[in-house]
Structures are given as structure tokens and as C-alpha cells.
Design a protein around this motif. Structure first.
Motif, PDB file in Angstrom:
ATOM      1  N   ALA A   1      15.506  74.726  30.253  1.00  0.00           N
ATOM      2  CA  ALA A   1      14.351  75.163  30.515  1.00  0.00           C
ATOM      3  C   ALA A   1      13.051  74.351  30.088  1.00  0.00           C
ATOM      4  CB  ALA A   1      14.017  76.702  29.582  1.00  0.00           C
ATOM      5  N   ALA A   2      12.123  74.348  30.982  1.00  0.00           N
ATOM      6  CA  ALA A   2      11.024  73.331  30.743  1.00  0.00           C
ATOM      7  C   ALA A   2       9.738  74.164  30.619  1.00  0.00           C
ATOM      8  CB  ALA A   2      10.803  72.301  31.582  1.00  0.00           C
ATOM      9  N   VAL A   3       9.162  74.396  29.242  1.00  0.00           N
ATOM     10  CA  VAL A   3       8.035  75.188  28.953  1.00  0.00           C
ATOM     11  C   VAL A   3       6.547  73.858  29.254  1.00  0.00           C
ATOM     12  CG1 VAL A   3       6.480  76.259  27.523  1.00  0.00           C
ATOM     13  CG2 VAL A   3       8.905  76.563  27.389  1.00  0.00           C
ATOM     14  N   VAL A   4       5.564  74.223  30.359  1.00  0.00           N
ATOM     15  CA  VAL A   4       4.632  73.438  30.719  1.00  0.00           C
ATOM     16  C   VAL A   4       3.519  74.115  29.921  1.00  0.00           C
ATOM     17  CG1 VAL A   4       3.271  72.329  32.444  1.00  0.00           C
ATOM     18  CG2 VAL A   4       5.701  72.885  32.846  1.00  0.00           C
ATOM     19  N   GLN A   5       2.914  72.891  29.172  1.00  0.00           N
ATOM     20  CA  GLN A   5       1.626  73.402  28.513  1.00  0.00           C
ATOM     21  C   GLN A   5       0.521  72.577  28.695  1.00  0.00           C
ATOM     22  OE1 GLN A   5       2.057  72.247  24.256  1.00  0.00           O
ATOM     23  NE2 GLN A   5       1.348  74.373  23.780  1.00  0.00           N
ATOM     24  N   ALA A   6      -0.737  73.185  28.735  1.00  0.00           N
ATOM     25  CA  ALA A   6      -1.976  72.310  28.708  1.00  0.00           C
ATOM     26  C   ALA A   6      -2.084  71.406  27.676  1.00  0.00           C
ATOM     27  CB  ALA A   6      -3.134  73.051  29.270  1.00  0.00           C
ATOM     28  N   HIS A   7      -2.250  69.972  27.976  1.00  0.00           N
ATOM     29  CA  HIS A   7      -2.415  69.023  26.777  1.00  0.00           C
ATOM     30  C   HIS A   7      -3.774  69.456  26.015  1.00  0.00           C
ATOM     31  CE1 HIS A   7      -2.018  65.565  24.531  1.00  0.00           C
ATOM     32  NE2 HIS A   7      -3.163  65.351  24.881  1.00  0.00           N
ATOM     33  N   ASP A   8      -4.761  69.785  26.593  1.00  0.00           N
ATOM     34  CA  ASP A   8      -6.204  69.828  25.954  1.00  0.00           C
ATOM     35  C   ASP A   8      -6.196  71.229  25.363  1.00  0.00           C
ATOM     36  OD1 ASP A   8      -6.335  71.270  28.623  1.00  0.00           O
ATOM     37  OD2 ASP A   8      -8.034  70.655  29.050  1.00  0.00           O
ATOM     38  N   THR A   9      -5.896  72.372  25.944  1.00  0.00           N
ATOM     39  CA  THR A   9      -6.058  73.820  25.353  1.00  0.00           C
ATOM     40  C   THR A   9      -4.696  74.221  24.654  1.00  0.00           C
ATOM     41  OG1 THR A   9      -5.339  74.694  27.424  1.00  0.00           O
ATOM     42  CG2 THR A   9      -7.831  74.368  27.173  1.00  0.00           C
ATOM     43  N   ARG A  10      -3.746  73.815  24.971  1.00  0.00           N
ATOM     44  CA  ARG A  10      -2.376  74.161  24.384  1.00  0.00           C
ATOM     45  C   ARG A  10      -2.041  75.339  24.975  1.00  0.00           C
ATOM     46  NH1 ARG A  10      -0.964  69.416  23.389  1.00  0.00           N
ATOM     47  NH2 ARG A  10      -1.274  68.597  21.297  1.00  0.00           N
ATOM     48  N   GLU A  11      -2.571  75.828  26.105  1.00  0.00           N
ATOM     49  CA  GLU A  11      -2.182  76.960  26.901  1.00  0.00           C
ATOM     50  C   GLU A  11      -0.838  76.827  27.798  1.00  0.00           C
ATOM     51  OE1 GLU A  11      -4.708  79.873  29.845  1.00  0.00           O
ATOM     52  OE2 GLU A  11      -5.155  77.656  29.808  1.00  0.00           O
ATOM     53  N   VAL A  12      -0.063  77.793  27.433  1.00  0.00           N
ATOM     54  CA  VAL A  12       1.275  77.926  28.287  1.00  0.00           C
ATOM     55  C   VAL A  12       0.898  78.099  29.570  1.00  0.00           C
ATOM     56  CG1 VAL A  12       3.549  78.696  28.494  1.00  0.00           C
ATOM     57  CG2 VAL A  12       2.626  78.249  26.093  1.00  0.00           C
ATOM     58  N   LEU A  13       1.404  77.098  30.511  1.00  0.00           N
ATOM     59  CA  LEU A  13       0.966  77.091  31.844  1.00  0.00           C
ATOM     60  C   LEU A  13       2.148  77.826  32.625  1.00  0.00           C
ATOM     61  CD1 LEU A  13      -0.872  73.775  32.348  1.00  0.00           C
ATOM     62  CD2 LEU A  13      -1.931  76.161  31.956  1.00  0.00           C
ATOM     63  N   MET A  14       3.298  77.565  32.487  1.00  0.00           N
ATOM     64  CA  MET A  14       4.431  77.856  33.431  1.00  0.00           C
ATOM     65  C   MET A  14       5.807  77.431  32.726  1.00  0.00           C
ATOM     66  SD  MET A  14       4.486  74.795  36.379  1.00  0.00           S
ATOM     67  CE  MET A  14       6.195  75.376  36.570  1.00  0.00           C
ATOM     68  N   VAL A  15       6.921  77.950  33.269  1.00  0.00           N
ATOM     69  CA  VAL A  15       8.206  77.451  32.916  1.00  0.00           C
ATOM     70  C   VAL A  15       8.985  77.120  34.110  1.00  0.00           C
ATOM     71  CG1 VAL A  15      10.553  78.212  31.923  1.00  0.00           C
ATOM     72  CG2 VAL A  15       8.215  79.164  30.725  1.00  0.00           C
ATOM     73  N   GLY A  16       9.750  76.013  34.091  1.00  0.00           N
ATOM     74  CA  GLY A  16      10.317  75.402  35.137  1.00  0.00           C
ATOM     75  C   GLY A  16      11.784  75.061  34.601  1.00  0.00           C
ATOM     76  N   TRP A  17      12.500  74.686  35.642  1.00  0.00           N
ATOM     77  CA  TRP A  17      14.123  74.329  35.133  1.00  0.00           C
ATOM     78  C   TRP A  17      14.220  72.676  35.529  1.00  0.00           C
ATOM     79  CZ3 TRP A  17      16.784  77.589  32.126  1.00  0.00           C
ATOM     80  CH2 TRP A  17      16.244  78.884  32.166  1.00  0.00           C
ATOM     81  N   MET A  18      14.700  72.367  34.565  1.00  0.00           N
ATOM     82  CA  MET A  18      15.048  70.697  34.954  1.00  0.00           C
ATOM     83  C   MET A  18      16.562  70.436  34.860  1.00  0.00           C
ATOM     84  SD  MET A  18      12.009  68.450  33.362  1.00  0.00           S
ATOM     85  CE  MET A  18      10.381  68.778  33.655  1.00  0.00           C
TER      86      MET A  18
END
Length: 127
Positions: A31-48
Motif C-alpha cells: 500500500a502506498a499512502v500519498v500525502q501532500a508535501h505542503d499541507t500533510r493532507e492525505v490525498l489517496m492510497v494506491g498499490w505498488m
């Protein structure tokens, strides 16, 4: 079937030391949790898998494995919602990644800024 799918590290495009740290699921995915670098807001989850992680680490853009389409995809190629990678971290168990990005446009396939905007299950409880 790739070595990432079988859970083996031989034949992986990743450095063997890194590949050995990953704890993949039965499909060879993390699982790859994607987070905005500036706001630290969680944007999405993808799979790698190993290849998607390798592409992410070497290109500076997020790559994922689509479980529904059984193919690699680079975020933003069709939507224009590009993710430029700032950092990639592995959690303490080795079974999840945290990818911080500079996000252009909405991260969700619906066009929303995040994939977590539409369905809050619990609002902040009263004290």
C-alpha cells in the motif's frame, strides 16, 4: 509473473537491500499512502509492486499497479493531476509506503482534491 508478484526479491528492479525490506501482500503489492508535501493532507492510497516503486523512485512521479486493469499507470497521464514526488518512506513493518508529493489538480479520480472528501464516517466527536 514478476518476482514482485511472487514475493521474491530476485529479479526485482529495486536494490536488493530495499527489496528485502518490503512485506508484500499475496499479489506482490504494498500500500502506498500519498500525502501532500505542503499541507500533510492525505490525498489517496494506491498499490505498488517492485516495478512501480522503482519507477516512482527513479522518475520523480508516482507510479502504481492497477488491480482492476492489471497494468502500470503514472498518476496524471490521463487526468493532468500530476504528482511530483518529494519523499518516499517505508513504515516500520515494511508493508506500507508514505509518498509525499507536490499535487497538481485533484488527486482523486472523481476530480476531488483527495479521495477522502466524499465519505466521512466520523466527524470530530464532541469533547
Amino acid at each position: 509473473m514478476s518476482s514482485a508478484t511472487t514475493g521474491e526479491t530476485t529479479g526485482s528492479p529495486l536494490d536488493p537491500a530495499l527489496a528485502g525490506l518490503l512485506k508484500r501482500d499475496a499479489a506482490g503489492l504494498v500500500a502506498a499512502v500519498v500525502q501532500a508535501h505542503d499541507t500533510r493532507e492525505v490525498l489517496m492510497v494506491g498499490w505498488m509492486d517492485d516495478e512501480a516503486l522503482h519507477r516512482t523512485l527513479t522518475t520523480g512521479r508516482t507510479w502504481f499497479w492497477s488491480r482492476s486493469r492489471s497494468e502500470y499507470w503514472r498518476k496524471g497521464d490521463s487526468s493532468g493531476a500530476v504528482q511530483r514526488v518529494r519523499t518516499v518512506s517505508l513504515d516500520c513493518d515494511g508493508d506500507a509506503l508514505l509518498v509525499t508529493v507536490d499535487q497538481t489538480g485533484g488527486a482523486c479520480h472523481t476530480g476531488d482534491r483527495t479521495c477522502f472528501d466524499a465519505r466521512p464516517l466520523l466527524e470530530e466527536p464532541a469533547p
